[in-house]
Design an enzyme around this catalytic site. Structure first.
Site, mmCIF file in Angstrom:
data_model
loop_
_atom_site.group_PDB
_atom_site.id
_atom_site.type_symbol
_atom_site.label_atom_id
_atom_site.label_comp_id
_atom_site.label_asym_id
_atom_site.label_seq_id
_atom_site.Cartn_x
_atom_site.Cartn_y
_atom_site.Cartn_z
ATOM 1 C CG ASP A 173 2.837 -3.114 7.835
ATOM 2 O OD1 ASP A 173 2.149 -2.136 8.163
ATOM 3 O OD2 ASP A 173 2.351 -4.168 7.378
ATOM 4 C CB ALA A 227 -3.976 -0.478 4.425
ATOM 5 C CD GLU A 271 -11.595 -9.361 8.748
ATOM 6 O OE1 GLU A 271 -12.037 -8.198 8.801
ATOM 7 O OE2 GLU A 271 -10.581 -9.687 8.095
ATOM 8 C CG PHE A 308 -2.019 -1.036 1.143
ATOM 9 C CD1 PHE A 308 -3.098 -0.859 0.294
ATOM 10 C CD2 PHE A 308 -1.961 -2.178 1.921
ATOM 11 C CE1 PHE A 308 -4.105 -1.808 0.213
ATOM 12 C CE2 PHE A 308 -2.970 -3.133 1.852
ATOM 13 C CZ PHE A 308 -4.044 -2.949 0.996
#
Length: 443
Positions: free
Chosen positions: A308, A325, A178, A22
């Protein structure tokens, strides 16, 4: 010969970006039209929309729906060059990047290598656990899940059967939550139709969290609601537990408790992926490069890090910004402007993170969202949060075609209660072979 990557020297200042995540993508875009030469190096030829990797691994989306070729993204940017290569080291004295395809000179270097799975030094877990960090991981996990049930059809022994049908997910962050939610939906709506001979009451989904709550970093309301959603879906949550060993069959917790599963999904954390050649003193906790408020790596004037891999340590963020992100994208956009300012000797603008909030989906009609709009906080859970989650992720996917196919897959799954990408193609995670402990059934 210095240049072996066949990139012509245009006489312009060369900015080399390592990593097309990203942050790297936003940085390259922000330099469009600038009087510089932009070179992006990545070991893949595509950008991956990582937030939806879990849907590829659980048969919700095709892999090509969440990837997009770098050359297609930048096909209209004349100052952009891409090379498919793996960076091996950097010589900061001669300003040379050594790659798997040759050497490359730079004037300014930006490290945007992102993060890698953190196994906290446990080599046994690294060997046997299944991560979800890239497309290959996601496809391998999908193949493993489907192959497990194909094997289960041939097993009579109760323990062997359970080891194939049960899943252990380590990490109660967004990815772990998730994946647990997606597996529970498969267990309820899909697998009983595909594998009618199996009793899916016996399929256990375990979520192991080292702390006392899920979704650290989100509000208590989001954490409690996500826990309730998962428990309503039949997910067994283990709080204040850590995995100390996993041999491909037995999961051992620090409490001494043991779980049997041939598939342990590792979503417990990430660490930076630093590059050889950068001074060790510049690396801080989590294998991240310490950077100043302009994203310059400590100890260097012409080397930067974003996303990151960058730890911008401040009073507000003593551990650096969250490894998500949004910080990467915002740092990439600002650094593009600052690099152009450096070239023309203009003052630099320090980075200020604009926190947009956090979200996580737990399953159909179930999500949690902590949003920040115009410095105001909004918290919602359930159906509204689910629609917000879908909208934000859909518009963030790169490419109109990809957005269209993601939307179509989501609509099909919603109305049909089905996930159609149940294909075993390519590699799967192989742990301890299934023992031949049963007699062959007569068919």
């Amino acid at each position: 010969m210095l240049e072996q990557t066949r990139i012509a020297d245009t006489g312009k200042i060369r900015i080399v970006i390592i990593g097309g995540g990203f942050g790297g993508i936003e940085l390259a875009k922000s330099l469009a039209g600038a009087e510089v030469q932009v070179v992006l190096i990545d070991k893949q030829n595509h950008h991956t929309f990582q937030p939806l990797l879990y849907q590829v691994s659980t048969a919700g989306l095709e892999a090509d729906s969440i990837v997009y070729p770098f050359r297609k993204i930048f096909d209209k940017q004349d100052n952009f060059y891409f090379r498919l290569a793996e960076v091996q080291s950097v010589d900061t004295t001669t300003q040379i990047v050594e790659t798997s395809i040759g050497l490359l000179r730079y004037d300014y270097l930006v490290i945007a290598t992102g993060a890698t799975t953190n196994y906290y030094g446990n080599e046994q877990i690294q060997k046997h656990a299944t991560p979800i960090k890239n497309i290959e991981d996601a496809l391998s996990l999908r193949n493993t899940i489907l192959s497990n049930f194909e094997k289960a059809l041939q097993i009579d022994d109760e323990e062997q059967l359970n080891s194939l049908m049960d899943y252990v997910i380590v990490g109660g962050g967004p990815t772990g939550v998730e994946v647990a939610g997606a597996l529970s939906e498969l267990r309820k709506h899909v697998f009983p139709k595909d594998y009618k001979e199996l009793d899916f009451v016996k399929m256990d989904i375990h979520l192991i969290q080292s702390g006392p709550k899920l979704l650290n970093g989100m509000s208590d309301e989001a954490s409690v609601k996500a826990q309730k959603f998962l428990e309503d879906f039949g997910v067994k949550i283990w709080f204040d537990r850590k995995v100390v060993s996993y041999d491909g069959y037995t999961v051992t917790l620090d409490s001494g408790e043991k779980l049997i599963s041939r598939t342990m999904i590792w979503a417990a954390g990430v660490a930076g992926a630093p590059i050889e050649g950068i001074r060790k003193e510049s690396i801080v906790r989590g294998n991240r490069f310490k950077v100043d408020t302009y994203n310059r790596v400590e100890g260097y004037d012409n080397i930067f890090a974003i996303g990151d891999i960058a730890a911008m340590v401040t009073e507000e963020n003593p551990q650096g910004h969250p490894m998500m992100a949004q910080p990467a994208m915002q740092q990439g956009r600002l650094l593009g402007k600052n690099l152009q300012n450096i070239i023309v000797s203009k003052p630099l603008k320090p980075f200020e993170y604009s926190d947009k909030g956090s979200m996580a989906t737990v399953g159909r009609n179930h999500a949690v969202a902590d949003l920040k709009v115009m410095k105001k906080e909004y918290r919602t859970q359930g159906l509204i949060a689910w629609f917000i989650w879908m909208f934000i992720h859909l518009i963030s996917v790169i490419g109109f075609k990809n957005r269209f196919f993601v939307l179509m897959n989501w609509m099909w799954s919603y109305f049909s209660y089905d996930k159609g990408i149940r294909l075993i193609i390519g590699k799967k995670k192989e742990n301890i072979p299934v023992e031949a402990v049963t007699q062959k059934a007569v068919v």
